[in-house]
Design a protein around this motif. Structure first.
Motif, PDB file in Angstrom:
ATOM      1  N   GLU A  48       0.830  -1.214   0.000  1.00  0.00           N
ATOM      2  CA  GLU A  48       0.000   0.000   0.000  1.00  0.00           C
ATOM      3  C   GLU A  48       0.860   1.259   0.000  1.00  0.00           C
ATOM      4  O   GLU A  48       0.454   2.305  -0.487  1.00  0.00           O
ATOM      5  CB  GLU A  48      -0.961   0.022   1.209  1.00  0.00           C
ATOM      6  N   LEU A  74       1.568   6.197   6.176  1.00  0.00           N
ATOM      7  CA  LEU A  74       2.326   4.970   6.436  1.00  0.00           C
ATOM      8  C   LEU A  74       3.839   5.149   6.484  1.00  0.00           C
ATOM      9  O   LEU A  74       4.573   4.198   6.762  1.00  0.00           O
ATOM     10  CB  LEU A  74       1.977   3.906   5.380  1.00  0.00           C
ATOM     11  N   PRO A 109      -5.638  11.216  11.344  1.00  0.00           N
ATOM     12  CA  PRO A 109      -5.912   9.897  11.919  1.00  0.00           C
ATOM     13  C   PRO A 109      -6.198   9.985  13.424  1.00  0.00           C
ATOM     14  O   PRO A 109      -5.616  10.817  14.115  1.00  0.00           O
ATOM     15  CB  PRO A 109      -4.613   9.127  11.657  1.00  0.00           C
ATOM     16  N   ASN A 171      -8.704   4.671   9.217  1.00  0.00           N
ATOM     17  CA  ASN A 171      -7.584   3.737   9.029  1.00  0.00           C
ATOM     18  C   ASN A 171      -8.104   2.326   8.926  1.00  0.00           C
ATOM     19  O   ASN A 171      -9.158   2.006   9.433  1.00  0.00           O
ATOM     20  CB  ASN A 171      -6.626   3.809  10.211  1.00  0.00           C
ATOM     21  N   GLU A 172      -7.306   1.504   8.257  1.00  0.00           N
ATOM     22  CA  GLU A 172      -7.709   0.096   8.135  1.00  0.00           C
ATOM     23  C   GLU A 172      -7.476  -0.630   9.434  1.00  0.00           C
ATOM     24  O   GLU A 172      -6.561  -0.305  10.160  1.00  0.00           O
ATOM     25  CB  GLU A 172      -6.885  -0.564   7.028  1.00  0.00           C
TER      26      GLU A 172
END
Lengths: 172, 296
Positions: A48, A74, A109, A171-172
């Motif tokens: 990603e 990230l 985030p 966020n995942e």
């Protein structure tokens, strides 16, 4: 990152916006050699994240795509690409510049919101109360008194407290 | 006359008291006086990716307080604190536009900053200002036969520009030299960034990054890992069980902080070096040390 982007979605001024941001000044020096992506320890375990693509997308003007993405968050700030970049793009600083812009656009985030709350309250990321100080005393360590008022004021005057009001990026 | 302030940051005083107490003991045995500054707070690093100016102002506040207290040095235990405070000093001197914003913000708190206090990680300080030779002279119990995987962490020497290139940015040697001075061995291995910086963003990626380092250390059979950063510790020690579970493997690798290693070699009793806080049992390490002392 494999989504098709059409011309009408591009903002050719985005790169200038990034260049005005501290740390983003050198984005146009990138000649796409891919040293950053090949050096990246995050990329090594997660497709990603791809710093070269983030730079290309930004130069193309894919502003919404970049700023609303989860992938810009990230970067682990290890500075390996920063050291190796032959064009001195200062990618770690550039990623922070892009994230700073994203944050001002409302994409913060949750983890950072939580950290700002803690800093406002304790002046540090962790509370140092009676429990912690007792533990410290047992080891012969000096007592720590929390002093958060100046930290709280800095968070206010630099605008970081505004991030707590907006909707963050998922966020995942 | 140098005046050293110990900068604890957020994590060390609460979650890495073994690191703090062992460094204080080592400093004491080297006759180094450390000053505790009550007004120090977070270094600012955690806010960097959402607001660089917030981070720089928080950081500069600590530098301003250090200047007010006439410190010559800030000694740091955490790599992130080291990077943030050093970068801020660098910006104050090199970037007049940003430095103006920082000064204006500090002015509202009645503080001024000039960027004159030298920031050094304790490992760099021990290497440059104390020296591996002096460390060697202090060794009472040489750690012969122990094999350590020394892990410098990312921000110890990177970005090299702000650290005046004091060591190789990708493969720093200064910490190795300190560990070698104790008589132990330093093993080579492939290291990755610990991933601590994105633990709160995408946990499985952070765990996977740490896993690749642990796996290489295992392949090169170290007795323990030696760290100089509490963030790295969160990954390699506090999350080691989780990494083992996630990747269906077993490491059981003890993790020590650099001053704990030095303290053991100096003959400081292990009870005084905070080992009760280390989570992964160090039995094998202590066994080897006691065998050494029996051999004399």
């Amino acid at each position: 990152m494999s989504k098709v982007i059409t011309f009408k979605d591009l903002d050719p001024h985005f790169k200038y916006e990034i260049m005005k941001e501290k740390g983003g000044e050198k984005i146009v020096s990138c000649f796409a050699c891919n040293t950053c992506t090949l050096s990246c320890p995050v990329r090594a375990v997660d497709d990603e994240y791809n710093p070269r693509s983030i730079i290309r997308l930004s130069l193309l003007g894919a502003k919404d795509e970049v700023l609303s993405s989860s992938f810009i968050w990230l970067c682990s700030s290890c500075y390996l690409c920063y050291e190796r970049c032959p064009q001195d793009v200062r990618i770690t600083d550039l990623m922070d510049a892009i994230k700073n812009i994203a944050a001002r656009c409302g994409f913060v985030p949750e983890t950072f919101k939580g950290q700002i709350e803690l800093l406002k309250k304790h002046g540090r990321l962790y509370e140092v109360g009676d429990f912690e100080n007792k533990k410290r005393a047992k080891l012969g360590l000096p007592e720590i008194k929390e002093e958060a008022s100046q930290v709280e004021k800095i968070i206010e005057i630099t605008g970081a407290s505004k991030f707590l009001e907006k909707n963050g990026v998922k966020n995942e | 006359m140098n005046k050293y302030g110990l900068f604890l940051g957020c994590t060390v005083p609460v979650r890495a008291m073994n690191y703090e107490v062992s460094f204080r003991k080592v400093a004491e045995s080297l006759n180094i006086t450390l000053f505790d500054i009550a007004d120090f707070s977070c270094c600012g690093f955690p806010t960097k990716s959402v607001s660089l100016i917030t981070a720089l102002t928080l950081s500069a506040r600590n530098l301003a307080i250090a200047e007010r207290e006439s410190l010559t040095h800030i000694l740091t235990l955490c790599n992130a604190c080291t990077e943030m405070l050093t970068e801020t000093n660098h910006i104050i001197k090199e970037d007049s536009k940003t430095s103006e914003i920082i000064r204006k913000n500090l002015n509202e708190l009645g503080l001024t900053v000039s960027g004159t206090v030298k920031v050094k990680h304790i490992a760099r300080f021990l290497s440059e200002d104390v020296g591996a030779e002096t460390i060697k002279e202090k060794v009472k119990n040489p750690l012969h036969g122990l094999k350590f995987a020394v892990y410098p962490g990312c921000h110890y020497a990177k970005p090299s520009e702000i650290y005046e290139n004091f060591d190789d940015p990708e493969q720093p040697q200064s910490i190795n030299e300190l560990v070698l001075a104790t008589g132990s061995e330093v093993i080579p291995y492939e290291s990755s960034c610990c991933g601590g910086g994105i633990l709160g963003i995408k946990e499985e990626v952070a765990l996977s990054m740490s896993n690749s380092t642990l796996s290489s250390i295992k392949d090169n059979s170290a007795d323990a890992m030696v760290l100089i950063c509490p963030f790295c510790n969160v990954m390699y020690e506090q999350n080691q069980k989780k990494i083992e579970k996630t990747f269906n493997t077993e490491y059981n690798l003890p993790v020590l902080y650099l001053p704990q290693v030095l303290g053991l070699a100096f003959g400081i009793p292990k009870e005084e070096l905070g080992f009760q806080i280390n989570r992964i049992k160090l039995d094998r390490v202590f066994e080897k040390i006691s065998l050494n002392s029996q051999r004399g």
